[in-house]
Write an enzyme that holds these catalytic residues in place. Structure first.
Site, PDB file in Angstrom:
ATOM      1  N   GLU A  13     129.423  62.626  29.618  1.00 41.82           N
ATOM      2  CA  GLU A  13     129.250  61.624  30.924  1.00 41.82           C
ATOM      3  C   GLU A  13     128.862  60.244  30.685  1.00 41.82           C
ATOM      4  O   GLU A  13     128.078  60.368  30.197  1.00 41.82           O
ATOM      5  CB  GLU A  13     128.098  62.565  32.140  1.00 41.82           C
ATOM      6  CG  GLU A  13     127.497  62.016  33.289  1.00 41.82           C
ATOM      7  CD  GLU A  13     126.970  63.132  34.325  1.00 41.82           C
ATOM      8  OE1 GLU A  13     127.139  64.746  34.197  1.00 41.82           O
ATOM      9  OE2 GLU A  13     126.828  62.469  35.160  1.00 41.82           O
TER      10      GLU A  13
ATOM     11  N   ASN B  82     122.490  66.820  33.530  1.00 38.52           N
ATOM     12  CA  ASN B  82     123.427  67.783  34.558  1.00 38.52           C
ATOM     13  C   ASN B  82     124.018  68.782  33.702  1.00 38.52           C
ATOM     14  O   ASN B  82     124.945  68.681  32.891  1.00 38.52           O
ATOM     15  CB  ASN B  82     124.359  66.686  34.744  1.00 38.52           C
ATOM     16  CG  ASN B  82     124.137  66.016  36.086  1.00 38.52           C
ATOM     17  OD1 ASN B  82     122.967  65.723  36.021  1.00 38.52           O
ATOM     18  ND2 ASN B  82     124.651  64.636  35.712  1.00 38.52           N
TER      19      ASN B  82
ATOM     20  N   GLU C  67     120.505  64.731  42.438  1.00 43.98           N
ATOM     21  CA  GLU C  67     121.765  64.534  43.065  1.00 43.98           C
ATOM     22  C   GLU C  67     122.597  66.229  42.839  1.00 43.98           C
ATOM     23  O   GLU C  67     123.610  66.174  42.138  1.00 43.98           O
ATOM     24  CB  GLU C  67     122.504  63.789  41.390  1.00 43.98           C
ATOM     25  CG  GLU C  67     122.016  62.269  41.566  1.00 43.98           C
ATOM     26  CD  GLU C  67     122.961  61.267  40.511  1.00 43.98           C
ATOM     27  OE1 GLU C  67     122.910  60.603  41.264  1.00 43.98           O
ATOM     28  OE2 GLU C  67     123.152  61.886  39.415  1.00 43.98           O
TER      29      GLU C  67
ATOM     30  N   ASP D 265     119.097  52.780  40.189  1.00 40.03           N
ATOM     31  CA  ASP D 265     119.926  53.090  38.560  1.00 40.03           C
ATOM     32  C   ASP D 265     120.381  52.155  37.840  1.00 40.03           C
ATOM     33  O   ASP D 265     121.908  51.965  37.839  1.00 40.03           O
ATOM     34  CB  ASP D 265     120.913  54.072  39.590  1.00 40.03           C
ATOM     35  CG  ASP D 265     121.577  54.977  38.551  1.00 40.03           C
ATOM     36  OD1 ASP D 265     121.390  55.385  37.388  1.00 40.03           O
ATOM     37  OD2 ASP D 265     122.742  55.530  38.995  1.00 40.03           O
TER      38      ASP D 265
ATOM     39  N   GLU E 116     126.854  52.167  31.665  1.00 40.83           N
ATOM     40  CA  GLU E 116     127.766  52.441  32.285  1.00 40.83           C
ATOM     41  C   GLU E 116     127.789  51.288  33.957  1.00 40.83           C
ATOM     42  O   GLU E 116     129.034  51.141  34.529  1.00 40.83           O
ATOM     43  CB  GLU E 116     126.573  53.805  33.261  1.00 40.83           C
ATOM     44  CG  GLU E 116     127.197  54.214  34.513  1.00 40.83           C
ATOM     45  CD  GLU E 116     126.448  55.356  35.192  1.00 40.83           C
ATOM     46  OE1 GLU E 116     125.281  55.466  34.678  1.00 40.83           O
ATOM     47  OE2 GLU E 116     126.632  55.558  36.720  1.00 40.83           O
TER      48      GLU E 116
HETATM   49  C1  GCU Z   1     123.262  58.607  37.006  1.00 43.09           C
HETATM   50  C2  GCU Z   1     124.591  58.420  36.757  1.00 43.09           C
HETATM   51  C3  GCU Z   1     124.945  59.915  37.103  1.00 43.09           C
HETATM   52  C4  GCU Z   1     123.905  60.549  35.970  1.00 43.09           C
HETATM   53  C5  GCU Z   1     122.315  59.778  36.466  1.00 43.09           C
HETATM   54  C6  GCU Z   1     121.429  60.549  35.975  1.00 43.09           C
HETATM   55  O1  GCU Z   1     123.834  58.151  38.832  1.00 43.09           O
HETATM   56  O2  GCU Z   1     125.716  57.805  37.216  1.00 43.09           O
HETATM   57  O3  GCU Z   1     126.292  59.868  35.834  1.00 43.09           O
HETATM   58  O4  GCU Z   1     123.827  61.894  36.046  1.00 43.09           O
HETATM   59  O5  GCU Z   1     122.439  58.652  36.608  1.00 43.09           O
HETATM   60  O6  GCU Z   1     120.411  60.111  35.858  1.00 43.09           O
HETATM   61  O7  GCU Z   1     120.802  61.397  36.354  1.00 43.09           O
END
Ligand code: GCU
Length: 674
Positions: free
Chosen positions: A158, A201, A282, A356, A384
């Site tokens: 990711e 995640n 999230e 973020d 990112e």
């Molecule tokens: C950002 C990122 C995600 C990640 C999240 C996190 O939002 O885009 O991919 O999971 O950060 O740090 O948990």
């Protein structure tokens, strides 16, 4: 490319006739870490000096290098008193006299300190520092210096831009790729002592026996290099793989399940580091699903880990299902009330800023605001929001800016670095995490210059007070060339690269304007969709009247989450650093910038400045052809060409979009032709 900064090219290449600094090596090999240290010195010196020095048991002539502990190497016992205060991981490097001969001693209380010292000594040679009159002392300022891999079990990474995950789960544990050793060497060389193998995640499967066997195989490779393995734990694992009906942290059966799971892991991996958890963020499961708090969740895992001296790292990147009035405020709102409730083996892991990993963010208001809780820094090494691995952006200056920011929590000088190193509030348990940029690409990080971000992260983790410029200088010398005519311009280019990216992407405190989902390229027009704070318009708030997010008392009042002197500065239009102007204020298009230009003109000026800076980077690099091998030169040049084009794309798209609100002409002198 694949040797990273451990290339060890012959010293003679640059300095003809330099005598070999090391004529003999006294290094025990009685433990795996000692063997690794000896092997690395033979390899490094073999490369740098042309031939590896002979191994010796004692110092028989001038120029010996001795490495070890007072116990492993009796000749070093005289240095024992000088080791006080260096802990397990610290070391001394000294020019000494032993048996009447000049020698160099690398000595530590523990094998791992000696390994770190050996890498430091090799770095001195690699960077062309004199090694004849040494008296160095170093120990890490932060205890847990960890990489976070956002690697999924199917090897997709990711936010990874360097190929697939290097963890070959399918072939582990039967096939242990030698690349794991190279990974461990590279990390040990910069002092990283922990790695979280899987994505925050998380997939609960990693906690099942089938995967734990693979994790144990990796832990075995890393152990001699001082690196502990951690796992991201999915909060709902007791339900998903444990057959329980609930994951409620106050349910006795759930607590028993985690205790048994921890026991099972430690039976396989006695030095397992602990768990990292992303909860109630999230869409991830967490204690709030059961009406419990973050502290309840973290403490349950801490209790399971405590008998084994394991650590629970609980992330503060929360981002609830309901839309907040200001997403920047949520972590503070959810965590500060629980200060003092977390168990002793919990660290709360906080991203550098409240949104973020944006190109530039003010420091996170949680730093300094939870005196009773050790807070870990979370930096993102993978880029990112900064052009992935294609754009050349050296992150050292960005991290340095955050670490040096003053929280004023305990008066002036309460820097973020002092929160992280534990000195501000007297915490012995300290930590720092970097979201890794490592993958299967031959160059490990997706680009040659992204290796510098991995390197700089490790060096700043060891010493959060270190200088980003010095670190860049080291890295350039180790990676490319020691020639000052090369090092000077490349370090300058790296040091300017972060401001350049901020300028062409999100100048003046703008943020979160990237394309939706993938976050590559401009998308200031992004609106609609499932929730307001997943749009760009939520963050820039441009209208016919002006632009920026009012976070002062007349708006979301996020400024009040900072200590009063900081809140006053950020909240005052006359004093807010201009780099954060539109982060904290909504101002009219004709608001006078400090340059005297109206805001609209200043915005365009900054976009232009960013584009011009990238053009200059291209020219600098083009001028260095011949000073670095053609293969690496060509790839960097090609990437810079992409970056130049995309900096222009960012600028032109952003200006065209914002102009629909500002309705002002482009200022004189805008976009001079290349
Ligand atoms: C950002 C990122 C995600 C990640 C999240 C996190 O939002 O885009 O991919 O999971 O950060 O740090 O948990």
């Amino acid at each position: 490319g694949h040797a990273l900064w451990l290339r060890y090219p012959p010293l003679a290449e640059q300095a003809q006739g330099t005598p070999a600094p090391v004529t003999g090596l006294v290094a025990a090999a009685g433990t795996p870490t000692q063997a690794a240290t000896r092997q690395e010195l033979l390899r490094g010196l073999g490369g740098l000096q042309g031939t590896a020095p002979p191994l010796a048991d004692a110092v028989g002539r001038p120029g010996a290098l001795l490495v070890g502990t007072p116990d492993s190497t009796p000749a070093l016992a005289q240095l024992r008193p000088a080791l006080e205060g260096l802990g397990r991981e610290g070391y001394l490097i000294r020019s000494v006299e032993i048996d009447g001969h000049a020698a160099t001693a690398i000595v530590a209380n523990d094998d791992i300190g000696a390994l770190y010292g050996a890498f430091h000594y090799l770095r001195l040679l690699q960077t062309g520092e004199p090694v004849d009159a040494l008296d160095l002392r170093s120990a890490p300022e932060v205890r847990l210096r960890v990489l976070n891999h956002w690697d999924n079990l199917d090897r997709h990474v990711e936010r990874g831009y360097a190929g697939q995950s290097i963890w070959d789960w399918h072939r582990l544990p039967g096939w242990v790729d030698p690349r794991y050793t190279d990974y461990a060497r590279a990390n040990a060389s910069i002092g990283i002592n922990g790695t979280v193998l899987n994505n925050v995640n998380a997939n609960a499967m990693v906690l099942t026996p089938m995967y734990l066997e693979k994790v144990a195989a990796l832990a075995e490779v890393f152990r001699p290099w001082g690196i502990r393995v951690y796992l991201s734990a999915r909060f709902s694992a007791p339900v998903e793989i444990g057959g329980l009906e609930t994951a409620d942290p106050l349910d006795p059966a759930v607590r028993r399940w985690w205790r048994a799971k921890a026991d099972e892991i430690y039976a396989r991996i006695p030095d397992f580091g602990g768990f990292l958890v992303k909860a109630n963020s999230e869409g991830q499961p967490g204690p709030q699903d059961y009406g419990r708090s973050h502290a309840d969740g973290a403490n349950m895992l801490a209790e399971a880990l405590a008998p084994h001296d394991g650590i629970a790292m609980w992330r503060a990147f929360v981002y609830s299902d309901e839309e907040p009035d200001d997403r920047a405020k949520q972590a503070y709102t959810e965590f500060v009330p629980h200060d003092g409730e977390f168990a002793d083996n919990v660290l709360v892991q906080v991203k550098n800023g409240a949104i973020d990993f944006q190109p530039r963010e003010p420091f996170h208001p949680l730093f300094g605001a939870m005196p009773q809780t050790p807070l870990m820094m979370e930096f993102q090494v993978t880029k990112e929001y900064l052009g992935f691995a294609t754009h050349l952006v050296y992150l050292g200056p960005m991290w340095e800016e955050v670490l040096r920011a003053d929280t004023h929590a305990e008066g002036e000088g309460s820097t973020v670095a002092k929160v992280i190193d534990g000195s501000l509030h007297g915490h012995a348990l300290t930590g720092i995490a970097g979201v890794a940029n490592i993958g299967t690409d031959r160059n490990w990080s997706g680009s040659h210059f992204d290796q510098a971000n991995w390197y700089a992260y490790g060096r700043l983790a060891w010493d959060p007070h270190a200088s980003a410029r010095d670190i860049a200088g080291e890295w350039v010398r180790m990676t490319f060339s020691r020639d000052p005519d090369f090092v000077g311009p490349v370090v300058d280019m790296m040091m300017d690269s972060h401001q350049a990216a901020v300028d062409y992407m999100t100048p003046l405190g703008l943020h979160h304007l990237m394309g939706r989902g993938h976050h590559y390229g401009p998308g200031p027009w992004v609106e609609g969709g499932p929730r307001a704070d997943w749009t760009s318009v939520y963050f820039h708030r441009a209208t016919r009247d002006g632009i920026g997010f009012d976070r002062t008392a007349s708006g979301s009042d996020a400024v009040s989450q900072y200590a009063p002197p900081v809140a006053r500065e950020f909240g005052d239009l006359a004093r807010v650093p201009e780099d954060f102007l539109l982060w904290f204020h909504h101002v009219p298009w004709d608001h006078p910038a400090r340059s005297g230009r109206p805001l609209w003109d200043e915005l365009v000026h900054r976009y232009d400045r960013g584009v011009a800076a990238v053009r200059e980077m291209r020219a600098t690099w083009a001028g260095l052809a011949g000073q670095v091998d053609a293969e690496r030169h060509a790839q960097v040049a090609a990437f810079l060409a992409i970056q130049a084009q995309e900096a222009q794309w960012w600028r032109d798209a952003s200006i065209a979009y914002f102009q629909t609100f500002a309705q002002r002409p482009l200022p004189e002198g805008h976009a001079p032709p290349p």
